[in-house]
Structures are given as structure tokens and as C-alpha cells.
Design an enzyme around this catalytic site. Structure first.
Site, PDB file in Angstrom:
ATOM      1  N   SER A 143       0.866  -1.185   0.000  1.00  0.00           N
ATOM      2  CA  SER A 143       0.000   0.000   0.000  1.00  0.00           C
ATOM      3  C   SER A 143       0.897   1.227   0.000  1.00  0.00           C
ATOM      4  CB  SER A 143      -0.874  -0.003   1.266  1.00  0.00           C
ATOM      5  OG  SER A 143      -1.638   1.193   1.342  1.00  0.00           O
ATOM      6  N   TYR A 157      -1.643  -1.044  10.523  1.00  0.00           N
ATOM      7  CA  TYR A 157      -1.743  -1.362   9.088  1.00  0.00           C
ATOM      8  C   TYR A 157      -0.512  -0.862   8.328  1.00  0.00           C
ATOM      9  CZ  TYR A 157      -3.620  -1.238   4.309  1.00  0.00           C
ATOM     10  OH  TYR A 157      -3.811  -1.407   2.956  1.00  0.00           O
ATOM     11  N   ALA A 159       2.420  -0.235   9.457  1.00  0.00           N
ATOM     12  CA  ALA A 159       3.609  -1.006   9.831  1.00  0.00           C
ATOM     13  C   ALA A 159       3.669  -2.320   9.047  1.00  0.00           C
ATOM     14  CB  ALA A 159       3.604  -1.276  11.333  1.00  0.00           C
ATOM     15  N   LYS A 161       2.316  -2.914   6.087  1.00  0.00           N
ATOM     16  CA  LYS A 161       2.517  -2.702   4.652  1.00  0.00           C
ATOM     17  C   LYS A 161       3.949  -2.283   4.353  1.00  0.00           C
ATOM     18  CE  LYS A 161      -1.480  -4.015   3.297  1.00  0.00           C
ATOM     19  NZ  LYS A 161      -1.659  -5.140   2.377  1.00  0.00           N
TER      20      LYS A 161
HETATM   21  P1  NAP Z   1     -11.286  -6.373   0.533  1.00  0.00           P
HETATM   22  O1  NAP Z   1     -12.263  -5.893  -0.484  1.00  0.00           O
HETATM   23  O2  NAP Z   1     -11.660  -6.304   1.973  1.00  0.00           O
HETATM   24  O3  NAP Z   1     -10.867  -7.864   0.147  1.00  0.00           O
HETATM   25  C1  NAP Z   1      -9.943  -8.579   0.932  1.00  0.00           C
HETATM   26  C2  NAP Z   1     -10.349 -10.022   0.986  1.00  0.00           C
HETATM   27  O4  NAP Z   1      -9.414 -10.721   1.833  1.00  0.00           O
HETATM   28  C3  NAP Z   1     -11.742 -10.224   1.612  1.00  0.00           C
HETATM   29  O5  NAP Z   1     -12.478 -11.158   0.883  1.00  0.00           O
HETATM   30  C4  NAP Z   1     -11.403 -10.731   2.999  1.00  0.00           C
HETATM   31  O6  NAP Z   1     -12.415 -11.516   3.567  1.00  0.00           O
HETATM   32  C5  NAP Z   1     -10.162 -11.542   2.713  1.00  0.00           C
HETATM   33  N1  NAP Z   1      -9.425 -11.875   3.915  1.00  0.00           N
HETATM   34  C6  NAP Z   1      -9.406 -11.208   5.109  1.00  0.00           C
HETATM   35  N2  NAP Z   1      -8.670 -11.872   6.008  1.00  0.00           N
HETATM   36  C7  NAP Z   1      -8.230 -13.002   5.384  1.00  0.00           C
HETATM   37  C8  NAP Z   1      -7.446 -14.092   5.799  1.00  0.00           C
HETATM   38  N3  NAP Z   1      -6.981 -14.180   7.064  1.00  0.00           N
HETATM   39  N4  NAP Z   1      -7.171 -15.069   4.922  1.00  0.00           N
HETATM   40  C9  NAP Z   1      -7.663 -15.010   3.656  1.00  0.00           C
HETATM   41  N5  NAP Z   1      -8.410 -14.001   3.202  1.00  0.00           N
HETATM   42  C10 NAP Z   1      -8.696 -13.000   4.056  1.00  0.00           C
HETATM   43  O7  NAP Z   1      -9.902  -5.575   0.383  1.00  0.00           O
HETATM   44  P2  NAP Z   1      -9.251  -4.842  -0.884  1.00  0.00           P
HETATM   45  O8  NAP Z   1      -9.577  -3.415  -0.786  1.00  0.00           O
HETATM   46  O9  NAP Z   1      -9.514  -5.591  -2.125  1.00  0.00           O
HETATM   47  O10 NAP Z   1      -7.709  -4.987  -0.476  1.00  0.00           O
HETATM   48  C11 NAP Z   1      -6.893  -6.043  -0.966  1.00  0.00           C
HETATM   49  C12 NAP Z   1      -5.455  -5.736  -0.598  1.00  0.00           C
HETATM   50  O11 NAP Z   1      -5.110  -4.459  -1.124  1.00  0.00           O
HETATM   51  C13 NAP Z   1      -5.204  -5.656   0.907  1.00  0.00           C
HETATM   52  O12 NAP Z   1      -3.947  -6.208   1.202  1.00  0.00           O
HETATM   53  C14 NAP Z   1      -5.205  -4.167   1.164  1.00  0.00           C
HETATM   54  O13 NAP Z   1      -4.437  -3.828   2.299  1.00  0.00           O
HETATM   55  C15 NAP Z   1      -4.585  -3.661  -0.101  1.00  0.00           C
HETATM   56  N6  NAP Z   1      -4.874  -2.254  -0.385  1.00  0.00           N
HETATM   57  C16 NAP Z   1      -6.163  -1.850  -0.599  1.00  0.00           C
HETATM   58  C17 NAP Z   1      -6.430  -0.518  -0.895  1.00  0.00           C
HETATM   59  C18 NAP Z   1      -7.838   0.004  -1.159  1.00  0.00           C
HETATM   60  O14 NAP Z   1      -8.002   1.214  -1.339  1.00  0.00           O
HETATM   61  N7  NAP Z   1      -8.843  -0.856  -1.238  1.00  0.00           N
HETATM   62  C19 NAP Z   1      -5.377   0.408  -0.930  1.00  0.00           C
HETATM   63  C20 NAP Z   1      -4.070  -0.045  -0.719  1.00  0.00           C
HETATM   64  C21 NAP Z   1      -3.844  -1.387  -0.448  1.00  0.00           C
HETATM   65  P3  NAP Z   1     -13.450 -10.801   4.592  1.00  0.00           P
HETATM   66  O15 NAP Z   1     -14.158  -9.729   3.809  1.00  0.00           O
HETATM   67  O16 NAP Z   1     -14.337 -11.916   5.031  1.00  0.00           O
HETATM   68  O17 NAP Z   1     -12.622 -10.209   5.708  1.00  0.00           O
END
Ligand code: NAP
Length: 257
Positions: A143, A157, A159, A161
Site C-alpha cells: 500500500s 496497518y 507497519a 505494509k
Molecule cells: P477487501 O475488499 O476487503 O478484500 C480482501 C479479501 O481478503 C476479503 O475477501 C477478505 O475476507 C479476505 N481476507 C481477510 N482476512 C483473510 C485471511 N486471514 N485469509 C484469507 N483471506 C482474508 O480488500 P481490498 O480493498 O480488495 O484490499 C486487498 C489488498 O489491497 C489488501 O492487502 C489491502 O491492504 C490492499 N490495499 C487496498 C487498498 C484500497 O483502497 N482498497 C489500498 C491499498 C492497499 P473478509 O471480507 O471476510 O474479511
């Protein structure tokens, strides 16, 4: 099918929604078979349905990245089903907000267990299978928050990333001799399902901080992951790619006026 990943098998963690779903769809569009791993089994069914509708192939797998045994089973099931493991997209992550004064040890551990330890477990479990064939592409979802920027409520979070990048740099050195690359994508603000309820006013203020004027679509991140997972990136390892519409560039709010 365009075929940049023809005959490749990829694992995507956090594949039930958001960025992980977009990565899964994009890799299968390019010919990869995807093992879609997540703890959200209903979301996984939707991801696999969308992939199959588009003519691709995917296998859903319930797997918790914070459990090493789940990650080992995920890698073994992939080999059993498809005979090879070429790509790992370690993408699962959680981002519950808690300001430092209210943050509990449990809050800290939970975010670390999924985001940072989960990255270690996923890579560790896949490594032997990639090493055996002398080939692998690992792409981590970090991130901008942590490595580059800060945001109140996300000390834990941020930390994790930033920690993912420290992990990656030494992993790149250890894995290079096996023909395995590992790189990280650093998204800015991505328009996923989680942001659907925040309201237009909030989204407008977020857009105002982004030089390109829009939040990322999940596909914007998936396209970069695809590149790093493909042979076009075969000479790149241990590197980061920021995908944020220029969000980290302004040195003050004046730069955006
Ligand atoms: P998201 O829509 O919440 O999708 C993440 C998925 O991971 C969800 O289906 C979640 O399930 C699942 N998950 C959670 N804990 C887990 C575990 N222990 N084992 C396996 N799967 C698990 O998130 P996203 O926005 O797509 O983010 C994906 C990645 O991008 C993350 O690493 C996030 O930090 C990073 N990121 C996102 C953004 C943003 O703006 N969205 C920005 C920078 C970085 P549940 O919903 O049941 O918890």
C-alpha cells in the site's frame, strides 16, 4: 484469451472480492488457471462464477493466510489439481481502523497476523513448489499507507505494509537463485465494495487529493499485478510499483491548486 499467462497456474489470496477478485479475473483472461483463496466462501463462489462466465478457469479454496497449515494445504492442493504453481499473488489484507490511544494488543496482532505474517506464510508455503521447477513469480499487495504515507488510525496497518517491503527485499535475494522473482504493488485509494457506503461527499474529498482526479479501479491494480506476474517482468525483482494516480506527489495542498 490473450494468452500472456497461457499454461500458468496462479494462486491469489483475498480473491473473494475487491482487488483480489480483479487480479483473479485479469490473470484468467490471460490464460492462467487461478486458485482463488479466501476466508469468504460466498464471495469466492461469485469470483469463480465471474471467471467462468468470461471463459476462464478457477478453483475456489477456503484458506486463512494467518494459518501456516492452510497456506501449505493451499499450495499442495494447487499442485494436486494442476501439477504446477507458477504465480503467487499474496493480496489478502485487512484494514480495521484504531487510533493509537485506543488500539489494543489484540488489534495490533490481528492486523499483523493477516497482513504481514500472512504474507510470510503464503510465500513460505509456495516457495518449495516454485523452487522445484526453477520458476516463480510472486507479487505482494502492499500500500502507499506505511511505506510512503500515513493516515490516522492505521499505525498497525502501515507497519505491516512497510514490513511487507522489508520482507520482500531479502526474499528477492534468497529466491533469485531459484529463478523466482518477488515484487510489490503499492495501491493508493481503490474504489472497492468497502467504499460504496462512504458517501459522495467523502469520495469527492478523496478525489481532490489525487492529481489524476479519480480513485483507482481494482482493474488498475490488477493490470500492474499481471505485468509483474508475466514474463515481460522477468528481469525485475525486489521492486515496488506505486499505482495511485499521483497521490503521493504533491508536497503540499498548494501543489494541487
Ligand atoms: P477487501 O475488499 O476487503 O478484500 C480482501 C479479501 O481478503 C476479503 O475477501 C477478505 O475476507 C479476505 N481476507 C481477510 N482476512 C483473510 C485471511 N486471514 N485469509 C484469507 N483471506 C482474508 O480488500 P481490498 O480493498 O480488495 O484490499 C486487498 C489488498 O489491497 C489488501 O492487502 C489491502 O491492504 C490492499 N490495499 C487496498 C487498498 C484500497 O483502497 N482498497 C489500498 C491499498 C492497499 P473478509 O471480507 O471476510 O474479511
Amino acid at each position: 484469451m490473450a494468452g500472456r499467462l497461457e499454461n500458468r497456474t496462479a494462486i491469489v489470496t483475498g480473491a473473494a472480492k475487491g482487488i483480489g477478485r480483479a487480479i483473479s479475473l485479469r490473470l484468467t483472461e490471460e490464460g492462467a488457471v487461478v486458485v482463488a483463496a479466501d476466508i469468504d466462501e460466498n464471495g469466492l463462489q461469485d469470483t469463480v462464477y465471474q471467471i467462468e462466465e468470461a471463459g476462464g478457469q478457477a478453483m475456489p479454496l477456503r484458506a486463512d493466510v494467518s494459518q501456516l497449515s492452510d497456506m501449505e494445504t493451499m499450495a499442495e492442493r494447487t499442485i494436486d489439481a494442476f501439477g504446477r504453481l507458477d504465480v503467487l499473488c499474496s493480496n489478502a489484507g485487512i484494514f480495521p481502523a484504531a487510533r493509537l490511544e485506543e488500539m489494543t494488543e489484540e488489534d495490533w496482532d490481528r492486523v499483523n497476523n493477516v497482513n504481514l505474517k500472512g504474507t510470510f506464510f503464503a510465500v513460505k508455503a509456495c516457495l518449495p513448489h516454485m523452487r522445484d521447477r526453477g520458476y516463480g513469480r510472486v507479487v505482494l499487495t502492499s500500500s502507499i499507507t506505511g511505506p510512503i504515507t500515513g493516515f490516522p488510525g492505521w499505525t498497525h496497518y502501515g507497519a505491516t505494509k512497510a514490513g511487507i517491503l522489508g520482507f520482500m527485499r531479502t526474499a528477492a535475494l534468497e529466491m533469485a537463485e531459484f529463478g523466482i522473482t518477488i515484487n510489490a504493488v503499492l495501491p493508493g485509494n481503490v474504489m472497492t465494495e468497502g467504499l460504496e457506503d462512504v458517501g459522495e461527499d467523502y469520495l469527492q474529498r478523496m478525489r481532490a487529493s489525487i492529481p489524476l482526479g479519480e480513485l483507482a479501479e481494482p482493474l488498475d491494480i490488477a493490470n500492474v499485478v499481471l505485468f509483474l506476474a508475466s514474463d515481460e517482468a522477468k528481469y525485475i525483482t525486489g521492486q515496488t510499483l506505486i499505482v495511485d494516480g499521483g497521490q503521493v506527489l504533491p508536497e503540499s495542498i498548494l501543489a494541487l491548486e
